[in-house]
Each structure stands twice: as structure tokens, then as C-alpha cells.
Design a protein around this motif. Structure first.
Motif, mmCIF file in Angstrom:
data_model
loop_
_atom_site.group_PDB
_atom_site.id
_atom_site.type_symbol
_atom_site.label_atom_id
_atom_site.label_comp_id
_atom_site.label_asym_id
_atom_site.label_seq_id
_atom_site.Cartn_x
_atom_site.Cartn_y
_atom_site.Cartn_z
ATOM 1 N N UNK A 81 1.327 -10.688 2.979
ATOM 2 C CA UNK A 81 2.312 -9.715 2.510
ATOM 3 C C UNK A 81 1.887 -8.274 2.757
ATOM 4 N N UNK A 82 0.656 -8.055 3.245
ATOM 5 C CA UNK A 82 0.124 -6.692 3.334
ATOM 6 C C UNK A 82 -0.292 -6.281 4.737
ATOM 7 N N UNK A 83 0.155 -7.039 5.722
ATOM 8 C CA UNK A 83 -0.140 -6.667 7.098
ATOM 9 C C UNK A 83 -1.589 -6.797 7.473
ATOM 10 N N UNK A 84 -2.300 -7.745 6.822
ATOM 11 C CA UNK A 84 -3.735 -7.915 7.045
ATOM 12 C C UNK A 84 -3.992 -9.244 7.749
ATOM 13 N N UNK A 85 -4.838 -9.223 8.768
ATOM 14 C CA UNK A 85 -5.229 -10.437 9.472
ATOM 15 C C UNK A 85 -6.338 -11.131 8.689
ATOM 16 N N UNK A 86 -6.134 -12.389 8.334
ATOM 17 C CA UNK A 86 -7.107 -13.156 7.565
ATOM 18 C C UNK A 86 -7.974 -13.984 8.509
ATOM 19 N N UNK A 87 -9.284 -13.814 8.383
ATOM 20 C CA UNK A 87 -10.241 -14.529 9.225
ATOM 21 C C UNK A 87 -11.174 -15.317 8.315
ATOM 22 N N UNK A 88 -11.275 -16.633 8.541
ATOM 23 C CA UNK A 88 -12.028 -17.511 7.643
ATOM 24 C C UNK A 88 -12.993 -18.388 8.426
ATOM 25 N N UNK A 89 -14.257 -17.969 8.543
ATOM 26 C CA UNK A 89 -15.252 -18.786 9.259
ATOM 27 C C UNK A 89 -15.528 -20.102 8.533
ATOM 28 N N UNK A 254 -5.084 -9.119 -3.605
ATOM 29 C CA UNK A 254 -3.961 -8.269 -3.218
ATOM 30 C C UNK A 254 -4.047 -6.885 -3.813
ATOM 31 N N UNK A 255 -4.459 -6.813 -5.088
ATOM 32 C CA UNK A 255 -4.585 -5.518 -5.780
ATOM 33 C C UNK A 255 -5.608 -4.646 -5.075
ATOM 34 N N UNK A 260 -7.048 -0.178 -1.246
ATOM 35 C CA UNK A 260 -7.781 0.224 -0.047
ATOM 36 C C UNK A 260 -6.851 0.710 1.056
ATOM 37 N N UNK A 261 -5.663 0.148 1.129
ATOM 38 C CA UNK A 261 -4.697 0.517 2.172
ATOM 39 C C UNK A 261 -3.815 1.674 1.763
ATOM 40 N N UNK A 262 -4.037 2.223 0.559
ATOM 41 C CA UNK A 262 -3.245 3.350 0.096
ATOM 42 C C UNK A 262 -1.841 2.975 -0.329
ATOM 43 N N UNK A 263 -1.661 1.716 -0.749
ATOM 44 C CA UNK A 263 -0.365 1.242 -1.219
ATOM 45 C C UNK A 263 -0.330 1.220 -2.743
ATOM 46 N N UNK A 264 0.857 1.237 -3.306
ATOM 47 C CA UNK A 264 0.990 1.050 -4.737
ATOM 48 C C UNK A 264 0.712 -0.412 -5.056
ATOM 49 N N UNK A 265 -0.291 -0.698 -5.920
ATOM 50 C CA UNK A 265 -0.638 -2.090 -6.198
ATOM 51 C C UNK A 265 0.527 -2.878 -6.771
ATOM 52 N N UNK A 266 0.719 -4.077 -6.232
ATOM 53 C CA UNK A 266 1.808 -4.940 -6.687
ATOM 54 C C UNK A 266 1.278 -6.375 -6.791
ATOM 55 N N UNK A 267 2.046 -7.207 -7.474
ATOM 56 C CA UNK A 267 1.778 -8.641 -7.520
ATOM 57 C C UNK A 267 3.051 -9.374 -7.150
ATOM 58 N N UNK A 268 3.033 -10.364 -6.263
ATOM 59 C CA UNK A 268 1.836 -10.910 -5.633
ATOM 60 C C UNK A 268 1.399 -10.061 -4.484
#
Length: 268
Positions: A81-89, A254-255, A260-268
Motif C-alpha cells: 500500500x506504500x509503494x515499497x518493494x518487499x525483498x525477503x531472503x 506500515x506506521x 520514514x517516507x514523509x506520509x501521514x501515518x495510517x492503518x493499514x
């Protein structure tokens, strides 16, 4: 220190971008191979295939693998939901060797990020490192000695010893831990000090004075208490504690990403 991933991108990403949107033959449940090891990756919802992406490098917990991470509501649900690429080794034997600096898992994670940079246009200034339980400890180990600059550590219920001497540090540290955790025990300090879980980073950053930020929550059944250290020679440290046990708090990842991305914290 210049983040070596930035050098890689400067050398390789411009020609690829000129050819159009990036595509990967592995994502989600289909693992990407790096030598004899592998990792999972998940793109955010609505991504245009071209815009450089912030990255959350997340180390799974014990007895898990990266496919759990990319399907986990409290991890992947936040990044999508936040435009972030998730990488999971994927850890060897479904675990991580974080116990000492002599571990091959740090270099493996570096190779993972380099492979990701070959497949996706990523923003090397916004590499966030996270993990849960054993993975939280591995995230600490990685930012401690990877040789790469990272924007933030987002660690959950796991750490290395506070007495260790880390040769490097991320730009910012965020850690959450439950005081009733009996799996990766809450590391109380002398006299029951509840700020001890981030003592290593406070000393590394040469921080002065803790600033209580009060209680906060995203779900009514769990309240977190925040303390920050912002008067530091470098960096910033944030510690969230809660009265629960060993789990990933709803909305916590998410919070942190929102802030960190300068967004207003939301849930989820």
C-alpha cells in the motif's frame, strides 16, 4: 561511505530504464535464485513498472522462509500500500546466523540486494532493513556490518547483544519489543530499564537524553509506548514497547514506513 548499490545502479540502471518498464521472472511465491540460495520479492500495488522503488529488506523469523513474508498481512500488507518493494531472503535451514560477525548471511543479503537492483529500478537512498524474531537479530547484524549505508533499521522482537561494537550504523533505528516476550526475551537493563533494547545504537550515535513521545496504537487491544533519542551526534533512535509477547504488532511496519517516507501515518 558510498553505498555500493548506488554505484551498481549508476552503471547498470540507466540503459535498462531506457528499454522500458522493468520486469522480473520471479516474484511472490516464485523465488529468485542467487547462486545456490534464493529470495522472494513482491512489487507494490499500482506500481507503473518504471518509478524507482524504496526497498524493505525483511528477514523472516525462525522456521520460516521468504514466501511467508511476501504473503504476510502485517509485512506485505504494509509495503503493497506504500509503494515499497518487499525483498525477503531465504535463510539456510530456515534460520539465520546472526550470532557473531563471522557469518555468511550478511554477504548473502548484499548479493540479494545487488540482484534486486538488476531486476528493478530501486532508490538506493531508501533501503530499509527489517526483520522479526531471529530475523530481527539478523537485521541488526546486517546494518551493523554489511559495508552498505542503509536508511533505517526496523527491527521487531529480536536483536544482537547490546555490548557488541558495530563498525557502522544505519541513518535511523526503529525497534519494537514486548516486555512479556519470552521467546526473544525483552532485554531489560540495570534496575529494569526498559530503554536498554537500543543501548547499542544510543552509544553508537552518542545520543543524549530520552524523549518520551507517549502512547499510541492502531488497534484498540494493543498500546505501544514510544521513546525517542534525537539529540545525537548522528542518527536517531526510536523505541516502541508494549506489554505483550512475541509477535509483529498490527500496523507497526506500515506506521514506520509512513513516517520514514514523509506520509501521514495510517492503518493499514
Amino acid at each position: 561511505m558510498i553505498y555500493r548499490l548506488l554505484c551498481l545502479l549508476l552503471l547498470s540502471s540507466a540503459p535498462a530504464l531506457a528499454m522500458g518498464p522493468w520486469k522480473s521472472d520471479c516474484h511472490g511465491d516464485t523465488a529468485c535464485e542467487v547462486g545456490d540460495r534464493s529470495y522472494h520479492v513482491l512489487e507494490p500495488d499500482g506500481w507503473d513498472g518504471e518509478t524507482p522503488l524504496p526497498v524493505l529488506l525483511h528477514f523472516h523469523g525462525w522456521a520460516r522462509q521468504g514466501n511467508v513474508v511476501v504473503n504476510h498481512e502485517r509485512i506485505a500488507g504494509a509495503t503493497k500500500l506504500r509503494g515499497v518493494l518487499l525483498v525477503a531472503p531465504n535463510g539456510l535451514g530456515k534460520s539465520w546466523n546472526f550470532w557473531s560477525p563471522e557469518t555468511g548471511d550478511v554477504e548473502f543479503a548484499n548479493r540479494v540486494l545487488e540482484d534486486v537492483a538488476q531486476r528493478y529500478p530501486i532508490d538506493p537512498r531508501r533501503i530499509y532493513v527489517s526483520g522479526y524474531s531471529f530475523g530481527g537479530a539478523m537485521a541488526w547484524r546486517y546494518v551493523c556490518q554489511s559495508g552498505n549505508d542503509t536508511a533505517a533499521l526496523l527491527a521487531i522482537a529480536g536483536s544482537i547483544r547490546q555490548t557488541e561494537d558495530c563498525p557502522q550504523a544505519p541513518a535511523q533505528v526503529r525497534h519494537v519489543h514486548g516486555t512479556d516476550d519470552t521467546v526473544m526475551d525483552f532485554p531489560f537493563g540495570p534496575g529494569g530499564d526498559t530503554t536498554y533494547p537500543v543501548a547499542l545504537w544510543r552509544e553508537k550515535y552518542n545520543c543524549n537524553g530520552a524523549t518520551p513521545r507517549g502512547d499510541w496504537s492502531v488497534r484498540p487491544f494493543l498500546t505501544l509506548s514510544r521513546v525517542e533519542w534525537t539529540d545525537c551526534a548522528q542518527g536517531q533512535v526510536t523505541l516502541d514497547t508494549h506489554p505483550g509477547g512475541h509477535f509483529i504488532p498490527h500496523g507497526w511496519i506500515g506506521w514506520q514506513l509512513d513516517e520514514l517516507l514523509g506520509r501521514t501515518p495510517t492503518y493499514p
